[in-house]
Design an enzyme around this catalytic site. Structure first.
Site, PDB file in Angstrom:
ATOM      1  N   ARG A  64       0.842  -1.186   0.000  1.00 46.15           N
ATOM      2  CA  ARG A  64       0.000   0.000   0.000  1.00 46.15           C
ATOM      3  C   ARG A  64       0.883   1.243   0.000  1.00 46.15           C
ATOM      4  O   ARG A  64       1.878   1.312   0.707  1.00 46.15           O
ATOM      5  CB  ARG A  64      -0.916   0.025   1.238  1.00 46.15           C
ATOM      6  CG  ARG A  64      -2.068  -0.967   1.174  1.00 46.15           C
ATOM      7  CD  ARG A  64      -3.098  -0.539   0.123  1.00 46.15           C
ATOM      8  NE  ARG A  64      -4.255  -1.425   0.094  1.00 46.15           N
ATOM      9  CZ  ARG A  64      -4.362  -2.486  -0.687  1.00 46.15           C
ATOM     10  NH1 ARG A  64      -3.363  -2.807  -1.498  1.00 46.15           N
ATOM     11  NH2 ARG A  64      -5.461  -3.220  -0.677  1.00 46.15           N
TER      12      ARG A  64
ATOM     13  N   HIS B 241      -0.458  -0.383 -10.002  1.00 47.49           N
ATOM     14  CA  HIS B 241      -1.193  -1.171  -8.999  1.00 47.49           C
ATOM     15  C   HIS B 241      -1.752  -2.457  -9.617  1.00 47.49           C
ATOM     16  O   HIS B 241      -2.960  -2.695  -9.622  1.00 47.49           O
ATOM     17  CB  HIS B 241      -2.328  -0.349  -8.375  1.00 47.49           C
ATOM     18  CG  HIS B 241      -2.775  -0.902  -7.053  1.00 47.49           C
ATOM     19  ND1 HIS B 241      -3.276  -0.102  -6.041  1.00 47.49           N
ATOM     20  CD2 HIS B 241      -2.811  -2.169  -6.562  1.00 47.49           C
ATOM     21  CE1 HIS B 241      -3.598  -0.856  -4.999  1.00 47.49           C
ATOM     22  NE2 HIS B 241      -3.327  -2.112  -5.291  1.00 47.49           N
TER      23      HIS B 241
END
Length: 324
Positions: free
Chosen positions: A239, A287
Site C-alpha cells: 500500500r 497497482h
C-alpha cells in the site's frame, strides 16, 4: 434437495440471500459466471442496481465508497475483492459482521511473480544493463551470487509469506519482519521492535508487503530510509500509504535508496506531475502486482457463504480492529 440459498424462515436476516457486487476495476460478469458455477441459485446483483436492500445478505466489493453499506440492514458477510482490507476498516456504515479477504492461488502466484521479477531485476543489475543499452555500450558486471544478497520482506501475511518463501527457494538470503513471531521456511524472522532499524540496515533489497493499518501508516519514513544500507533497493507491492513519499523521494535523490520499484502510491492514478515519473531510478507499475482471479477465488467465496448459512465462521476472516 432444497438449495441452501433458497432456505427461508420468518427471520428477515436469514431470508436475505442476494449478493451485491461492487468494483470499478473488476469485471462483474466474470464474477457472476464464476460464482453461479459454485452456487447456481445465487441472486447476483451489480451495484448500483441493488434491488431490495432488505434481501441482500452478502457483499463482494473493492473499495466501496463511504455510505455504501448503509442500506443493507440484513447483511451477514462482506468479502473484500483482494487481500488488503484497509478500505473496510474504520468505517461507520458497516455493521459488525464477518469481513473476509480473498486468498486464491492465482492472486498469490501473481504477487510472487511480481516481487521475484522486481528483486531479481536488482539482484542481476538489470537497471545498469538497461542504461548501458540506451548508451549503446557493452557493459559487463560480474554477477553476485544470490545467497550473498540479503532481501528483507516486511509483512509476513498470506502474500508476504509466499513471497518470502519463493525468494528463499530461488537462493536469496531472506529475512522477514512481522509484528508476530512467525515460522517461514528458509526465512530468518524478526519481530522485536528494538531490532527494527538494525534489521533494515542489513538489507540489500527491501520489499514492503505490510498491510495498511494504524500502526503501519507512514512507517517507512525518513528514519527508516536513513537506517537502510546506503544504495539499498526498495520494492513496494503493498500500500502506498505505508510509505512517506517525501522521505522516499529525498532518499532516492541522495542515493541513500539506490532505486525503487513502486506498484502503489498515496494517490492513484499517480498524478502526471509527480516527481517519481522523472526519476530514472524509479520503476513504476499501475497497482497490478496482484489481481484476483475469479475462477479460482469464487470457490472460497461460495464456501464462506455456505458456512454463514450453516452458522459457521467464513474463510479468511480478518480482525477489523487490527486491520488484517
Amino acid at each position: 434437495m432444497t438449495s441452501i440459498l433458497k432456505t427461508m424462515d420468518r427471520n428477515p436476516a436469514s431470508s436475505a440471500k442476494a449478493l451485491v457486487f461492487y468494483s470499478e476495476f473488476d469485471d462483474p460478469e466474470e464474477w457472476r459466471e464464476a460464482l453461479q458455477a459454485e452456487l447456481p441459485d445465487l441472486d447476483f446483483r451489480v451495484a448500483p442496481d441493488i434491488g431490495d436492500p432488505q434481501t441482500v445478505g452478502y457483499v463482494l466489493a473493492w473499495r466501496p465508497p463511504q455510505g455504501f453499506f448503509a442500506p443493507f440492514e440484513n447483511i451477514k458477510l462482506v468479502v473484500n475483492l483482494g487481500a488488503g482490507v484497509d478500505s473496510l476498516t474504520g468505517r461507520d456504515d458497516l455493521p459488525e459482521v464477518p469481513i473476509c479477504r480473498l486468498s486464491d492461488p492465482g492472486m498469490v502466484n501473481l504477487m510472487r511473480s511480481y516481487v521475484l521479477f522486481a528483486v531479481t531485476r536488482y539482484a542481476r543489475d538489470m537497471p545498469d544493463f538497461e542504461a548501458a543499452k540506451r548508451r549503446g555500450e557493452w557493459h559487463y558486471i560480474h554477477p553476485t551470487p544470490l545467497d550473498k544478497i540479503k532481501v528483507g520482506v516486511l509483512g509476513l501475511g498470506a502474500l508476504g509469506s509466499a513471497v518470502a518463501r519463493s525468494l528463499a527457494d530461488l537462493g536469496f538470503d531472506v529475512h522477514g519482519w512481522d509484528i508476530l513471531d512467525k515460522d517461514v521456511p528458509g526465512v530468518r524472522v524478526e519481530s522485536d521492535p528494538a531490532r527494527w532499524k538494525p534489521f533494515l540496515s542489513e538489507l540489500d533489497i527491501v520489499v514492503n508487503m505490510m498491510p495498511l493499518t494504524a500502526g503501519t501508516r507512514g512507517l517507512l519514513d525518513k528514519e527508516a530510509f536513513a537506517a537502510m544500507k546506503k544504495g539499498a533497493k526498495f520494492v513496494n507491492a503493498s500500500r502506498g500509504q505505508v510509505v512517506d513519499e517525501e522521505a522516499l523521494l529525498d532518499a532516492l535523490r541522495t542515493g541513500q535508496v539506490g532505486g525503487a520499484t513502486l506498484d502503489v502510491f498515496w494517490e492513484e492514478p499517480l498524478p502526471k506531475d509527480h516527481p517519481f515519473w522523472e526519476m530514472e531510478n524509479v520503476y513504476i507499475t499501475p497497482h497490478l502486482a496482484s489481481i484476483t482471479v475469479p475462477q479460482a477465488a469464487a470457490r472460497d467465496v461460495a464456501e464462506s457463504i455456505r458456512r454463514i448459512e450453516e452458522g459457521e465462521s467464513p474463510l479468511h476472516q480478518i480482525n477489523p480492529k487490527a486491520g488484517f
